[in-house]
Design a protein around this motif. Structure first.
Motif, PDB file in Angstrom:
ATOM      1  N   PRO A  41      56.346  10.268   7.101  1.00  0.00           N
ATOM      2  CA  PRO A  41      55.054   9.574   7.085  1.00  0.00           C
ATOM      3  C   PRO A  41      54.124  10.154   8.149  1.00  0.00           C
ATOM      4  O   PRO A  41      54.568  10.545   9.235  1.00  0.00           O
ATOM      5  N   VAL A  42      52.833  10.214   7.833  1.00  0.00           N
ATOM      6  CA  VAL A  42      51.841  10.779   8.752  1.00  0.00           C
ATOM      7  C   VAL A  42      50.956   9.652   9.290  1.00  0.00           C
ATOM      8  O   VAL A  42      50.269   8.985   8.510  1.00  0.00           O
ATOM      9  N   PRO A  43      50.943   9.436  10.603  1.00  0.00           N
ATOM     10  CA  PRO A  43      50.053   8.410  11.170  1.00  0.00           C
ATOM     11  C   PRO A  43      48.590   8.740  10.873  1.00  0.00           C
ATOM     12  O   PRO A  43      48.233   9.921  10.746  1.00  0.00           O
ATOM     13  N   PRO A  44      47.729   7.742  10.766  1.00  0.00           N
ATOM     14  CA  PRO A  44      46.316   7.984  10.441  1.00  0.00           C
ATOM     15  C   PRO A  44      45.630   8.979  11.375  1.00  0.00           C
ATOM     16  O   PRO A  44      44.806   9.781  10.934  1.00  0.00           O
ATOM     17  N   ASP A  45      45.979   8.954  12.671  1.00  0.00           N
ATOM     18  CA  ASP A  45      45.296   9.833  13.621  1.00  0.00           C
ATOM     19  C   ASP A  45      45.805  11.275  13.569  1.00  0.00           C
ATOM     20  O   ASP A  45      45.291  12.140  14.279  1.00  0.00           O
ATOM     21  N   GLU A  46      46.818  11.557  12.729  1.00  0.00           N
ATOM     22  CA  GLU A  46      47.349  12.924  12.624  1.00  0.00           C
ATOM     23  C   GLU A  46      47.189  13.510  11.223  1.00  0.00           C
ATOM     24  O   GLU A  46      47.728  14.565  10.926  1.00  0.00           O
ATOM     25  N   GLN A  47      46.431  12.844  10.371  1.00  0.00           N
ATOM     26  CA  GLN A  47      46.326  13.284   8.989  1.00  0.00           C
ATOM     27  C   GLN A  47      45.547  14.591   8.847  1.00  0.00           C
ATOM     28  O   GLN A  47      45.693  15.290   7.847  1.00  0.00           O
ATOM     29  N   GLN A  48      44.715  14.925   9.828  1.00  0.00           N
ATOM     30  CA  GLN A  48      43.976  16.189   9.793  1.00  0.00           C
ATOM     31  C   GLN A  48      44.740  17.328  10.468  1.00  0.00           C
ATOM     32  O   GLN A  48      44.259  18.458  10.483  1.00  0.00           O
ATOM     33  N   LYS A  49      45.914  17.006  11.000  1.00  0.00           N
ATOM     34  CA  LYS A  49      46.696  18.023  11.698  1.00  0.00           C
ATOM     35  C   LYS A  49      47.354  18.974  10.707  1.00  0.00           C
ATOM     36  O   LYS A  49      47.954  18.567   9.727  1.00  0.00           O
TER      37      LYS A  49
END
Length: 460
Positions: free
Chosen positions: A260-268
């Motif tokens: 799962p990808v946290p919302p603050d890392e979705q652009q990473k």
């Protein structure tokens, strides 16, 4: 039953001593397709698996990469490519016939799964060592065969995405609910492995494009103009098979698992995305590639689709892409040059065709022979194979290969407990273990039985 705690890590940083590793590397031989699954073939599979794990340990620990050096020194890198393509041919030509044989009802699909897993083991070993320029050079003329293999895997992945198949979907759980046969389960395991293999091929393609100046000219020409790899990679960035949504949550495929990808890392950017972008950068901007790419109006249109993906956030993470951004801006206001007419004697890949020619018309005979002699072992042979498998996949060794905390075999969340029978699979809670049981049962039975017998012998 679940058991908590990770236990002590192994103190040594090796599975093989340098002497053992050199003996194994020297013993590696090309296998005829008809010998696939035989005792000798399985022995070499075990050797390659140990080399694979040792290479991962050396690379992750920043140690001297002994396995890489031995494979280059003894000229075994081309052999790895040959074995990789050989098992690919087996999966496409022989395994479908085995599945259709009416009288084949194996008591265990363990030997078949070892063959299916063989391809993943070799591609993982190649991905680990191919970072180095000398390995790319050591593959010699078979660089063409390896690049063709990687292209086949990536285009197959794209075809499945285009057909609407969810990337990396769990077919094994679906098979358990429909009570499919054991042979169908092996086929579904092979498809699940194909997803991981295709993603590892992206890394190898990136390393090939890093070293095009050291490879035969035909490799660059074939990637650019025969396969039009830049357009394939553009489509891959559009489809993003390493990303999916499950129950409304974004997940990305990393380290062999969906996380799962946290919302603050979705652009990473993930490592896989980075490999694709770097491959594109190399193919479009390296002088030896740029000057050979026959850019037509179709390719130009496809490449310009990249502009929507090249955001400032992405360029900040991989600054090299600023140059690619400028190239695309120039391409958008210019017309492609007419294709250059050059007299080129094109070299063709040989391994796939040679295996097909050697075995043409023999597929059914090979399948029947392997079913009789290789894939119908006695109970004692099966226990012996499971025992060797348990020794090869020693749990302390496997933990040493994992730098991060273990993940749940069912949902991918961080796990603190593992199966008490086989000690080989991790779970975050009892519910996940129960839901994963149909998938885990076969390997759990084999490993736990082997561990029990080893313990009984040691107590004598």
């Amino acid at each position: 039953m679940l058991v908590g705690g990770r236990g002590e890590k192994m103190e040594t940083n090796h599975i093989l001593t340098p002497g053992e590793a050199e003996g194994i590397v020297q013993s590696l031989r090309r296998s005829a397709l008809r010998h696939t699954g035989s005792p000798g073939w399985l022995k070499q599979h075990e050797y390659l698996e140990k080399l694979n794990m040792q290479a991962i340990l050396e690379a992750s620990a920043g140690q001297e990469e002994v396995i890489k050096e031995l494979l280059v020194t003894h000229g075994k890198v081309p052999l790895l490519v040959h074995e990789l393509i050989s098992v690919e041919v087996w999966k496409q030509k022989v395994f479908p016939i085995i599945r259709q044989l009416q009288d084949f009802r194996p008591t265990s699909t363990f030997p078949l799964y070892m063959v299916v897993h063989h391809e993943a083991s070799i591609i993982n070993l190649l991905e680990t060592i191919f970072y180095h320029k000398e390995v790319c050079e050591a593959v010699e003329d078979l660089a063409l065969d390896l690049s063709d293999y990687c292209h086949r895997k990536v285009t197959l992945l794209l075809a499945r995405c285009s057909a609407g198949e969810a990337p990396g979907q769990d077919r094994l759980q679906a098979s358990a609910s429909s009570q499919s046969s054991s042979l169908e389960e092996v086929q579904q395991q092979a498809e699940a492995l194909d997803f991981d293999i295709a993603l590892k091929c992206l890394s190898i393609l990136r390393y090939i494009t890093d070293h095009t100046d050291s490879l035969p000219l035909s490799v660059t020409t074939r990637l650019l103009n025969t396969h039009n790899l830049p357009c394939v990679l553009v489509e891959l960035l559009h489809r993003r098979p390493w990303s999916r949504r499950s129950k409304g949550q974004l997940q990305k495929y990393e380290g062999g698992r969906w996380l799962p990808v946290p919302p603050d890392e979705q652009q990473k950017m993930t490592k896989l995305e980075g490999q694709v972008w770097l491959s594109l950068y190399n193919l479009l901007l390296r002088p030896e590639c740029h000057n050979k790419y026959n850019l037509n109006s179709f390719s130009r249109g496809q490449l310009l689709k990249l502009r929507s993906h090249l955001t400032d956030v992405l360029v900040d993470q991989l600054p090299n892409l600023a140059e690619l951004q400028r190239y695309l801006a120039h391409l958008s206001v210019s017309e492609p040059e007419p294709p250059r007419k050059e007299l080129v004697l094109e070299q063709l890949p040989e391994v796939w065709d040679s295996i097909i020619r050697e075995n043409s018309g023999k597929w059914k005979a090979i399948a029947k022979h392997q079913v009789t002699h290789n894939f119908s072992p006695s109970d004692s042979d099966l226990r012996h194979q499971a025992q060797r498998w348990a020794q090869t996949y020693n749990m302390d060794v496997m933990e040493a290969l994992v730098l991060d905390k273990p993940k749940c075999g069912s949902c991918g969340a961080e796990a603190a407990k593992r199966c008490s029978r086989c000690q080989s699979e991790w779970y975050c809670n009892r519910r996940c273990q129960v839901g994963h049981w149909q998938r885990h049962k076969t390997s759990c039975d084999l490993v736990s039985e082997s561990l029990r017998r080893m313990k009984d012998r040691s107590s004598l």
